[in-house]
Design a protein around this motif. Structure first.
Motif, PDB file in Angstrom:
ATOM      1  N   GLY A 477      12.489 -43.594  66.927  1.00 31.99           N
ATOM      2  CA  GLY A 477      12.470 -44.046  65.539  1.00 31.99           C
ATOM      3  C   GLY A 477      12.498 -45.552  65.408  1.00 31.99           C
ATOM      4  N   LEU A 478      13.204 -46.243  66.316  1.00 32.11           N
ATOM      5  CA  LEU A 478      13.288 -47.700  66.242  1.00 32.11           C
ATOM      6  C   LEU A 478      11.922 -48.342  66.466  1.00 32.11           C
ATOM      7  CD1 LEU A 478      14.988 -50.245  65.982  1.00 32.11           C
ATOM      8  CD2 LEU A 478      15.446 -50.119  68.455  1.00 32.11           C
ATOM      9  N   GLU A 479      11.184 -47.842  67.468  1.00 28.84           N
ATOM     10  CA  GLU A 479       9.842 -48.381  67.722  1.00 28.84           C
ATOM     11  C   GLU A 479       8.925 -48.099  66.536  1.00 28.84           C
ATOM     12  OE1 GLU A 479       6.029 -47.916  70.770  1.00 28.84           O
ATOM     13  OE2 GLU A 479       7.909 -46.858  71.200  1.00 28.84           O
ATOM     14  N   ALA A 480       9.078 -46.917  65.930  1.00 23.21           N
ATOM     15  CA  ALA A 480       8.247 -46.581  64.761  1.00 23.21           C
ATOM     16  C   ALA A 480       8.523 -47.536  63.612  1.00 23.21           C
ATOM     17  CB  ALA A 480       8.513 -45.140  64.339  1.00 23.21           C
ATOM     18  N   GLN A 481       9.812 -47.894  63.410  1.00 21.75           N
ATOM     19  CA  GLN A 481      10.139 -48.834  62.340  1.00 21.75           C
ATOM     20  C   GLN A 481       9.561 -50.212  62.620  1.00 21.75           C
ATOM     21  OE1 GLN A 481      14.394 -48.771  61.951  1.00 21.75           O
ATOM     22  NE2 GLN A 481      14.445 -46.688  61.082  1.00 21.75           N
ATOM     23  N   GLN A 482       9.605 -50.646  63.875  1.00 19.26           N
ATOM     24  CA  GLN A 482       9.047 -51.948  64.240  1.00 19.26           C
ATOM     25  C   GLN A 482       7.530 -51.983  64.036  1.00 19.26           C
ATOM     26  OE1 GLN A 482      10.436 -52.331  68.270  1.00 19.26           O
ATOM     27  NE2 GLN A 482      12.419 -53.214  67.662  1.00 19.26           N
ATOM     28  N   ARG A 483       6.876 -50.910  64.417  1.00 18.98           N
ATOM     29  CA  ARG A 483       5.423 -50.844  64.235  1.00 18.98           C
ATOM     30  C   ARG A 483       5.070 -50.794  62.746  1.00 18.98           C
ATOM     31  NH1 ARG A 483       2.909 -46.270  67.966  1.00 18.98           N
ATOM     32  NH2 ARG A 483       1.006 -47.187  67.066  1.00 18.98           N
ATOM     33  N   ALA A 484       5.884 -50.083  61.974  1.00 20.98           N
ATOM     34  CA  ALA A 484       5.650 -50.004  60.529  1.00 20.98           C
ATOM     35  C   ALA A 484       5.785 -51.386  59.888  1.00 20.98           C
ATOM     36  CB  ALA A 484       6.606 -49.022  59.883  1.00 20.98           C
ATOM     37  N   ALA A 485       6.790 -52.160  60.324  1.00 19.35           N
ATOM     38  CA  ALA A 485       6.977 -53.505  59.788  1.00 19.35           C
ATOM     39  C   ALA A 485       5.791 -54.410  60.146  1.00 19.35           C
ATOM     40  CB  ALA A 485       8.278 -54.106  60.314  1.00 19.35           C
ATOM     41  N   ALA A 486       5.273 -54.261  61.383  1.00 22.72           N
ATOM     42  CA  ALA A 486       4.109 -55.056  61.798  1.00 22.72           C
ATOM     43  C   ALA A 486       2.879 -54.690  60.984  1.00 22.72           C
ATOM     44  CB  ALA A 486       3.841 -54.848  63.292  1.00 22.72           C
ATOM     45  N   ILE A 487       2.692 -53.389  60.720  1.00 23.30           N
ATOM     46  CA  ILE A 487       1.548 -52.944  59.928  1.00 23.30           C
ATOM     47  C   ILE A 487       1.643 -53.490  58.501  1.00 23.30           C
ATOM     48  CG2 ILE A 487       0.420 -50.923  58.908  1.00 23.30           C
ATOM     49  CD1 ILE A 487       1.172 -49.388  61.456  1.00 23.30           C
ATOM     50  N   LEU A 488       2.846 -53.472  57.930  1.00 17.05           N
ATOM     51  CA  LEU A 488       3.033 -53.989  56.579  1.00 17.05           C
ATOM     52  C   LEU A 488       2.704 -55.483  56.526  1.00 17.05           C
ATOM     53  CD1 LEU A 488       3.887 -53.524  53.673  1.00 17.05           C
ATOM     54  CD2 LEU A 488       6.266 -53.960  54.366  1.00 17.05           C
ATOM     55  N   GLY A 489       3.092 -56.223  57.560  1.00 19.90           N
ATOM     56  CA  GLY A 489       2.767 -57.646  57.617  1.00 19.90           C
ATOM     57  C   GLY A 489       1.264 -57.886  57.660  1.00 19.90           C
ATOM     58  N   LEU A 490       0.550 -57.038  58.431  1.00 20.45           N
ATOM     59  CA  LEU A 490      -0.905 -57.169  58.490  1.00 20.45           C
ATOM     60  C   LEU A 490      -1.543 -56.824  57.148  1.00 20.45           C
ATOM     61  CD1 LEU A 490      -1.651 -55.579  62.001  1.00 20.45           C
ATOM     62  CD2 LEU A 490      -1.734 -57.999  61.377  1.00 20.45           C
ATOM     63  N   GLN A 491      -0.984 -55.850  56.448  1.00 21.34           N
ATOM     64  CA  GLN A 491      -1.516 -55.490  55.139  1.00 21.34           C
ATOM     65  C   GLN A 491      -1.318 -56.620  54.126  1.00 21.34           C
ATOM     66  OE1 GLN A 491       0.498 -51.788  54.320  1.00 21.34           O
ATOM     67  NE2 GLN A 491      -1.090 -50.553  55.316  1.00 21.34           N
ATOM     68  N   VAL A 492      -0.177 -57.293  54.198  1.00 19.29           N
ATOM     69  CA  VAL A 492       0.065 -58.434  53.314  1.00 19.29           C
ATOM     70  C   VAL A 492      -0.918 -59.559  53.622  1.00 19.29           C
ATOM     71  CG1 VAL A 492       1.716 -60.244  52.721  1.00 19.29           C
ATOM     72  CG2 VAL A 492       2.486 -57.877  52.918  1.00 19.29           C
ATOM     73  N   ARG A 493      -1.115 -59.810  54.916  1.00 22.84           N
ATOM     74  CA  ARG A 493      -2.057 -60.869  55.298  1.00 22.84           C
ATOM     75  C   ARG A 493      -3.474 -60.524  54.838  1.00 22.84           C
ATOM     76  NH1 ARG A 493      -5.939 -61.730  58.805  1.00 22.84           N
ATOM     77  NH2 ARG A 493      -6.348 -63.860  59.540  1.00 22.84           N
ATOM     78  N   ALA A 494      -3.879 -59.261  55.010  1.00 18.38           N
ATOM     79  CA  ALA A 494      -5.213 -58.851  54.574  1.00 18.38           C
ATOM     80  C   ALA A 494      -5.376 -59.030  53.064  1.00 18.38           C
ATOM     81  CB  ALA A 494      -5.470 -57.395  54.970  1.00 18.38           C
ATOM     82  N   GLN A 495      -4.329 -58.677  52.316  1.00 14.89           N
ATOM     83  CA  GLN A 495      -4.399 -58.827  50.864  1.00 14.89           C
ATOM     84  C   GLN A 495      -4.474 -60.302  50.477  1.00 14.89           C
ATOM     85  OE1 GLN A 495      -5.358 -57.454  47.684  1.00 14.89           O
ATOM     86  NE2 GLN A 495      -4.318 -55.798  48.770  1.00 14.89           N
ATOM     87  N   ALA A 496      -3.698 -61.145  51.174  1.00 14.14           N
ATOM     88  CA  ALA A 496      -3.713 -62.581  50.883  1.00 14.14           C
ATOM     89  C   ALA A 496      -5.079 -63.187  51.186  1.00 14.14           C
ATOM     90  CB  ALA A 496      -2.621 -63.290  51.678  1.00 14.14           C
ATOM     91  N   TYR A 497      -5.682 -62.793  52.321  1.00  9.59           N
ATOM     92  CA  TYR A 497      -6.997 -63.322  52.681  1.00  9.59           C
ATOM     93  C   TYR A 497      -8.058 -62.848  51.693  1.00  9.59           C
ATOM     94  CZ  TYR A 497     -10.912 -64.853  55.540  1.00  9.59           C
ATOM     95  OH  TYR A 497     -12.053 -65.484  55.987  1.00  9.59           O
TER      96      TYR A 497
END
Length: 536
Positions: A477-497
């Motif tokens: 579960g910890l790795e899943a949460q870390q990957r989820a946080a990374a995906i959310l960061g990429l989604q924010v960056r994609a939206q900003a770009y």
């Protein structure tokens, strides 16, 4: 007794000049080939840079200097050669330059390392800079006046087709052949250009005063250094980089030396007073506006597809290159329309259509792919073709009306100024747009970050959904949460770009509107292409 001494026969008043064995239409084909090869080489090097890095193991920083060095060399020779042409003529320039360009392009893939590769890139840039700059001058002075508008159409078709086709061609090379063909394309076709130059461009006797090489060298070096600073400025963080500061200071110093040289020893083939007219300045600005508007398909759309949809060059080429054919057809339609109307209304209509298309594209979101741009892209391509014919036609008519072709100094000054706007003005637009996108992306990222914070129920809910989606592919579960946080960061960056890209399209719209208002100050033209078409 010789023939000249025969009684009753007067000697000839002057020696008979041998008839030229060259064909001007073959010469026009030569300069069109040169312009197309110069544009294609620059575009192939730019779009193929990631593949060159992978094939040669060059770092990102080092590789970025390859197109910069090429374009700096082009900038150095591009304006210089317009004035040298007034003294030497195009044949004495193009033949050796084409040979050097072909040799440098052929040898480039054999360079053992980056340092060795940089030298032939600069040589190729210096040589290719002569091709583009002499094209329209040769066309205007060798075509009958009634055919000039169709020469402009052929010139536009050459450039717009090559510019749009380069991405697809580079991707095809990488996928089916080799990265070496990024350079070998020029080496393959340049000999054909040399043959056309030999049979199409005549020798010319030097009749003009020798130009001041020192003044031209100062000016060309200053332009090359300033161009390099603009090209690398965003990557190196502008004035926070000693390299950028050094290039700017050196470029401005040499520009000051050029002005001082001009005051002390004016160049006999430069007539700056000739440029001091409202129409010339406003029409020259249209080149910058067109180049800036063209960034929609040259920078914004490819950047969006590469960063958001992760398109490779071949995929981007497929998404953009198809409009080259309708653009190729549209330039001839626009040329025909101009004969029966005027070039300025066609320019206004083309700019307006492009502005509307960019406004429609400003609604872009992260779900858009290459197909999402197609319908508006077709309309934009037609607008670009019309605008290009309109602006070049207006510039040519202004040259004829103002007397630019009446003396070598006037034609060299007028042509050099327009090429300066094409080369340097275009790079100012690229640097401004690149900086604008970076600033707006950072702004939107900060604004979105205010609403994407741990503890916010919307953020937590999004993280839980993402965690559930990647849990089956995670060890715990910890790795899943870390990957989820990374995906959310990429989604924010994609939206900003994406939002920054939208802002870029809006900026183009405002630049077009501002220029359309500026065109209201143009003085009415006295001649049209319809007048020229009636001339024999």
């Amino acid at each position: 007794m010789t023939t000249s001494e025969t009684p009753g026969q007067s000697p000839p008043s002057k020696p008979v000049q041998p008839q030229s064995t060259t064909n001007p239409y073959v010469g026009i084909l030569a300069v069109f080939l040169g312009a197309g090869l110069a544009t294609l080489s620059s575009r192939l090097l730019s779009v193929g840079l990631p593949d060159l890095r992978g094939a040669l193991g060059i770092s990102f920083d080092d590789a970025s200097w390859l197109p910069t060095a090429f374009n700096m060399a082009t900038m150095f020779s591009g304006v210089f050669v317009v004035f040298v042409n007034a003294f030497w003529g195009p044949r004495r320039i193009l033949l050796p330059a084409a040979g050097i360009f072909a040799a440098a392009s052929f040898l480039l893939p054999f360079a053992p390392n980056y340092q060795v590769m940089l030298a032939p890139v600069i040589v190729a840039g210096l040589a290719s800079g002569t091709f583009y700059s002499l094209t329209m001058t040769f066309v205007l002075t060798n075509l009958p006046k009634r055919l000039i508008i169709f020469g402009i159409a052929a010139y536009a078709a050459d450039i717009v087709f090559v510019s749009n086709f380069a991405s697809l061609l580079e991707g095809w090379y990488i996928y089916y052949l080799s990265w070496r063909w990024i350079f070998w394309t020029a080496a393959l076709f340049t000999p054909l250009m040399m043959v056309c130059v030999h049979f199409g461009i005549p020798h010319r006797t030097n009749t003009e005063p020798r130009p001041s090489w020192r003044g031209f060298t100062y000016f060309s070096l200053s332009l090359a250094l300033l161009y390099g600073a603009l090209d690398q400025g965003q990557r190196l963080d502008w004035l926070n980089s000693a390299t950028i500061v050094g290039m700017l200071v050196a470029g401005l110093f040499l520009f000051g030396a050029t002005i001082l040289r001009r005051l002390v020893q004016p160049n006999p083939i430069v007539n700056l007073k000739f440029l001091n007219t409202r129409n010339i300045i406003i029409l020259a600005t249209s080149i910058f506006v067109f180049k800036f508007m063209h960034l929609a398909t040259m920078v914004l759309v490819p950047g969006f597809l590469a960063n958001i949809q992760l398109y490779r060059p071949l995929e981007t080429g497929h998404a953009l290159a198809w409009v080259a054919l309708p653009m190729f057809a549209m330039v001839w339609v626009a040329a025909t329309i101009i004969i029966y109307t005027n070039s300025r209304p066609v320019l206004v209509l083309g700019l307006t259509m492009c502005g509307i298309c960019c406004w429609l594209w400003s609604r872009v979101d992260t779900s858009w792919s290459g197909n999402s741009f197609e319908i508006v892209e077709l309309l934009l391509s037609l607008g670009l073709a019309g605008a290009y014919i309109g602006l070049v036609g207006s510039i040519v008519l202004e040259a004829l009306e103002s007397g630019a072709l009446t003396s070598a100094s006037n034609v060299a000054t007028y042509s050099g100024f327009m090429h300066l706007m094409r080369l340097f003005g275009g790079q100012i637009g690229v640097a401004a747009m690149t900086r604008f996108i970076a600033v707006r992306e950072q702004f939107h990222s900060n604004m979105l970050g205010l609403y994407v914070q741990r503890g916010s129920w919307l953020t937590d809910q999004r993280l839980r959904m993402l965690t559930g989606g990647v849990l089956s592919r995670s060890t715990d579960g910890l790795e899943a949460q870390q990957r989820a946080a990374a995906i959310l960061g990429l989604q924010v960056r994609a939206q900003a770009y994406t939002l920054a890209t939208s802002d870029g399209f809006v900026l183009i719209v405002w630049v077009v509107i501002a220029y359309l208002l500026l065109m209201l100050f143009l003085r009415p033209g006295k001649i049209t292409f319809n007048d020229l078409s009636k001339m024999q």
